[in-house]
Design a protein around this motif. Structure first.
Motif, PDB file in Angstrom:
ATOM      1  N   ALA A 137       1.361  -0.988   0.143  1.00  0.00           N
ATOM      2  CA  ALA A 137       0.080  -0.141  -0.224  1.00  0.00           C
ATOM      3  C   ALA A 137       0.648   0.510   0.388  1.00  0.00           C
ATOM      4  CB  ALA A 137      -0.827   0.423   0.615  1.00  0.00           C
ATOM      5  N   THR A 138       1.641   1.474   0.548  1.00  0.00           N
ATOM      6  CA  THR A 138       2.544   2.183   0.998  1.00  0.00           C
ATOM      7  C   THR A 138       3.443   2.986  -0.491  1.00  0.00           C
ATOM      8  OG1 THR A 138       3.205   2.257   3.057  1.00  0.00           O
ATOM      9  CG2 THR A 138       4.739   3.535   2.514  1.00  0.00           C
ATOM     10  N   ARG A 139       3.988   1.583  -1.465  1.00  0.00           N
ATOM     11  CA  ARG A 139       4.797   1.099  -2.409  1.00  0.00           C
ATOM     12  C   ARG A 139       3.817   1.281  -3.598  1.00  0.00           C
ATOM     13  NH1 ARG A 139       8.142  -4.166  -3.129  1.00  0.00           N
ATOM     14  NH2 ARG A 139       9.960  -3.463  -1.830  1.00  0.00           N
ATOM     15  N   GLY A 140       2.178   1.630  -3.342  1.00  0.00           N
ATOM     16  CA  GLY A 140       1.372   2.469  -4.214  1.00  0.00           C
ATOM     17  C   GLY A 140       0.816   3.868  -4.242  1.00  0.00           C
ATOM     18  N   ALA A 141       1.187   4.496  -2.817  1.00  0.00           N
ATOM     19  CA  ALA A 141       1.025   5.966  -3.027  1.00  0.00           C
ATOM     20  C   ALA A 141       2.190   6.844  -3.309  1.00  0.00           C
ATOM     21  CB  ALA A 141       0.897   5.784  -1.598  1.00  0.00           C
ATOM     22  N   SER A 142       1.314   7.990  -3.825  1.00  0.00           N
ATOM     23  CA  SER A 142       2.052   8.975  -3.708  1.00  0.00           C
ATOM     24  C   SER A 142       2.570   9.688  -2.365  1.00  0.00           C
ATOM     25  CB  SER A 142       1.875   9.910  -4.783  1.00  0.00           C
ATOM     26  OG  SER A 142       0.918  10.319  -3.947  1.00  0.00           O
ATOM     27  N   VAL A 147      14.790   1.749  -2.309  1.00  0.00           N
ATOM     28  CA  VAL A 147      15.487   2.533  -1.819  1.00  0.00           C
ATOM     29  C   VAL A 147      13.897   3.964  -2.513  1.00  0.00           C
ATOM     30  CG1 VAL A 147      17.153   4.173  -2.916  1.00  0.00           C
ATOM     31  CG2 VAL A 147      17.523   1.808  -2.728  1.00  0.00           C
ATOM     32  N   GLU A 148      13.435   3.713  -3.583  1.00  0.00           N
ATOM     33  CA  GLU A 148      12.977   4.918  -3.856  1.00  0.00           C
ATOM     34  C   GLU A 148      11.637   5.030  -2.779  1.00  0.00           C
ATOM     35  OE1 GLU A 148      10.872   4.429  -7.149  1.00  0.00           O
ATOM     36  OE2 GLU A 148       9.009   5.175  -7.454  1.00  0.00           O
ATOM     37  N   THR A 149      11.047   4.117  -2.199  1.00  0.00           N
ATOM     38  CA  THR A 149       9.410   4.709  -2.005  1.00  0.00           C
ATOM     39  C   THR A 149      10.316   4.268  -0.002  1.00  0.00           C
ATOM     40  OG1 THR A 149       8.915   2.546  -2.595  1.00  0.00           O
ATOM     41  CG2 THR A 149       7.524   3.392  -0.924  1.00  0.00           C
ATOM     42  N   GLU A 150      11.831   3.811   0.549  1.00  0.00           N
ATOM     43  CA  GLU A 150      12.148   4.403   1.505  1.00  0.00           C
ATOM     44  C   GLU A 150      12.801   6.352   1.853  1.00  0.00           C
ATOM     45  OE1 GLU A 150      12.521   2.954   4.864  1.00  0.00           O
ATOM     46  OE2 GLU A 150      11.702   1.364   4.128  1.00  0.00           O
ATOM     47  N   LEU A 151      12.540   7.027   0.470  1.00  0.00           N
ATOM     48  CA  LEU A 151      12.784   8.038   0.585  1.00  0.00           C
ATOM     49  C   LEU A 151      11.804   8.507   0.739  1.00  0.00           C
ATOM     50  CD1 LEU A 151      15.846   7.813  -2.267  1.00  0.00           C
ATOM     51  CD2 LEU A 151      16.055   8.203   0.015  1.00  0.00           C
ATOM     52  N   ARG A 152      11.200   8.340  -0.256  1.00  0.00           N
ATOM     53  CA  ARG A 152       9.248   8.854  -0.560  1.00  0.00           C
ATOM     54  C   ARG A 152       9.115   8.887   0.753  1.00  0.00           C
ATOM     55  NH1 ARG A 152       7.534   6.204  -4.203  1.00  0.00           N
ATOM     56  NH2 ARG A 152       4.962   4.952  -3.047  1.00  0.00           N
ATOM     57  N   MET A 153       8.651   8.107   1.850  1.00  0.00           N
ATOM     58  CA  MET A 153       8.453   7.952   2.867  1.00  0.00           C
ATOM     59  C   MET A 153       9.163   8.820   4.325  1.00  0.00           C
ATOM     60  SD  MET A 153       8.290   4.257   4.688  1.00  0.00           S
ATOM     61  CE  MET A 153       6.782   4.580   6.218  1.00  0.00           C
ATOM     62  N   LEU A 154      10.515   8.883   3.852  1.00  0.00           N
ATOM     63  CA  LEU A 154      11.295  10.529   4.446  1.00  0.00           C
ATOM     64  C   LEU A 154      10.307  11.713   3.941  1.00  0.00           C
ATOM     65  CD1 LEU A 154      14.205   8.170   5.343  1.00  0.00           C
ATOM     66  CD2 LEU A 154      13.061   8.996   6.587  1.00  0.00           C
TER      67      LEU A 154
END
Ligand code: DI6
Ligand code: FE
Length: 395
Positions: free
Chosen positions: A100-105, A138-145
């Motif tokens: 769900a997190t990977r699918g969220a902007s 890599v991409e989604t961890e950065l997006r969360m932060l």
């Protein structure tokens, strides 16, 4: 000119509650200038607090505030007999939040986290730690932060970010935890650090997550970047995670239901804070209590936090976490409040907040209460009157 809050009951948290029954606080330039008995207050613009209680603004030092979706269905599965580990092994659990997190902007992650953050703010919280760990690439961890940092720009609250790439092994790396760490988690940590997105590094040391040796690799990468570490340790079993964290000079070891004497001694010697998370214990209907007496005996400081996350602690109320720490774990209301203020600051490596003392940042909570025990005592709406952040009365 200094701003003086008068006619207040102060819980300065300097040694126990540090109560001053008819107290005043002077603030200037966003900092606390002075705190003490009202009769001795310095000159300045006075504001009558009507006899209310003032504490340091609360600090939620362990949250997974940013995530996509929710896991009510998994809650139902567990109540129908499945264990947390079984749900995780069946592809539910943390990895379902990862999808769900990977699918969220970034915008969607911010929009979903904001109401949760507002609930915390409405309970007098001034600092919130937010972990990554639901991206696992890599991409989604950065997006969360980045989403976490954005939250701090949108609200009058101080956000501390923690990189938690070693939270779970994502499905595409199933059975290859070492490869996941080498190819995703550690590169993500370096990239996030380069972008100024990381204040500390965390991991989950558990049979369903990462071994002590794997966590040690993550800690080595953190050390090379000059970042402090902390660890989810001894939550579901005893793998010696707390002692490992202590050996690496960790700020905190968190959960600790299975902590043993060696682990507690190692934490005491290293000055590692024990972060107590009763919301997860409660939600998982655990029966093994964290060894509060052992922590007391060894003089390990105890913090209390929500662990706000969609799986094991769908809660945003730090006051409820304090209440649970008392009712479930027999911490005292004084320990619980110290755990959400002074020791929570300590668990984040912050010496500029968590108490009411000269020189600290002027982050305060004013309560419709006369005694600090009321904060852990209530179940339900928290009696916040107002927050003061950076000395601003309109926060
Ligand atoms: N322990 C926890 O309690 C949370 N993370 C962790 O390592 C749970 C995260 C989740 O179930 O989504
Ligand atoms: Fe957690």
């Amino acid at each position: 000119m200094a701003t003086i809050l008068t006619n207040a009951v102060l819980a300065t948290m300097a040694g126990g509650y540090g109560l001053i029954p008819r107290g005043a606080v002077a603030m200037e330039g966003g900092r606390i200038l002075w705190a003490g008995p009202e009769a001795e207050a310095p000159p300045g613009e006075r504001h009558d607090m009507g006899g209310r209680l003032i504490t340091p603004a609360l600090i939620d030092c362990h949250t997974h505030l940013v995530f996509g979706g929710q896991r009510a269905r998994e809650f139902e599965m567990r109540l129908n007999g499945a264990s947390y580990e079984e749900v995780a092994r069946a592809g539910g659990g943390i990895v379902s939040t990862v999808a769900a997190t990977r699918g969220a902007s970034e915008e969607a992650l911010v929009a979903q986290a904001l109401p949760r953050l507002d609930q915390m703010i409405a309970e007098g919280v001034g600092t919130v730690e937010v972990k990554s760990g639901y991206g696992l690439d890599v991409e989604t961890e950065l997006r969360m932060l980045r989403a976490a940092r954005r939250l701090g720009q949108m609200r009058d609250v101080r956000i501390i970010t923690t990189f938690l790439g070693a939270h779970a092994v994502p499905p595409e790396y199933k059975g290859r935890a070492g490869d996941y760490l080498a190819e995703q988690a550690i590169p993500a940590l370096r990239a996030a650090h380069a972008e100024g997105l990381v204040d500390a590094v965390d991991g989950f040391c558990e049979g369903i997550a990462f071994s002590p040796d794997q966590i040690a690799q993550v800690f080595a990468a953190a050390k090379a970047l000059g970042l402090p570490v902390k660890l989810h340790a001894e939550q579901l079993s005893n793998l010696g995670g707390a002692a490992l964290a202590a050996r690496h000079g960790a700020l905190s070891a968190d959960h600790l239901e299975w902590l043993d004497d060696d682990g507690a001694r190692a934490m005491a010697a290293a000055g590692t804070v024990a972060v107590i998370l009763p919301g997860a214990f409660y939600t998982l209907r655990e029966t093994r209590l964290p060894p509060i007496d052992l922590l007391r005996t060894h003089g390990v400081p105890m913090a209390v936090a929500t662990d706000c996350n969609p799986g094991t602690a769908p809660m945003t109320s730090l006051c409820l976490a304090m209440n649970m720490a008392c009712t479930l774990f027999r911490m005292t209301p004084q320990e619980a409040l110290a755990g959400a203020t002074a020791h929570a600051a300590h668990a984040l490596g912050l010496s500029d907040r968590g108490r009411i003392a000269p020189g600290l940042i002027a982050d305060l909570a004013v309560w419709e209460a006369g005694h600090p025990a009321e904060l852990a005592y209530r179940i339900g709406p928290t009696p916040l009157h107002r927050r003061i952040i950076g000395g601003r009365l309109d926060a």
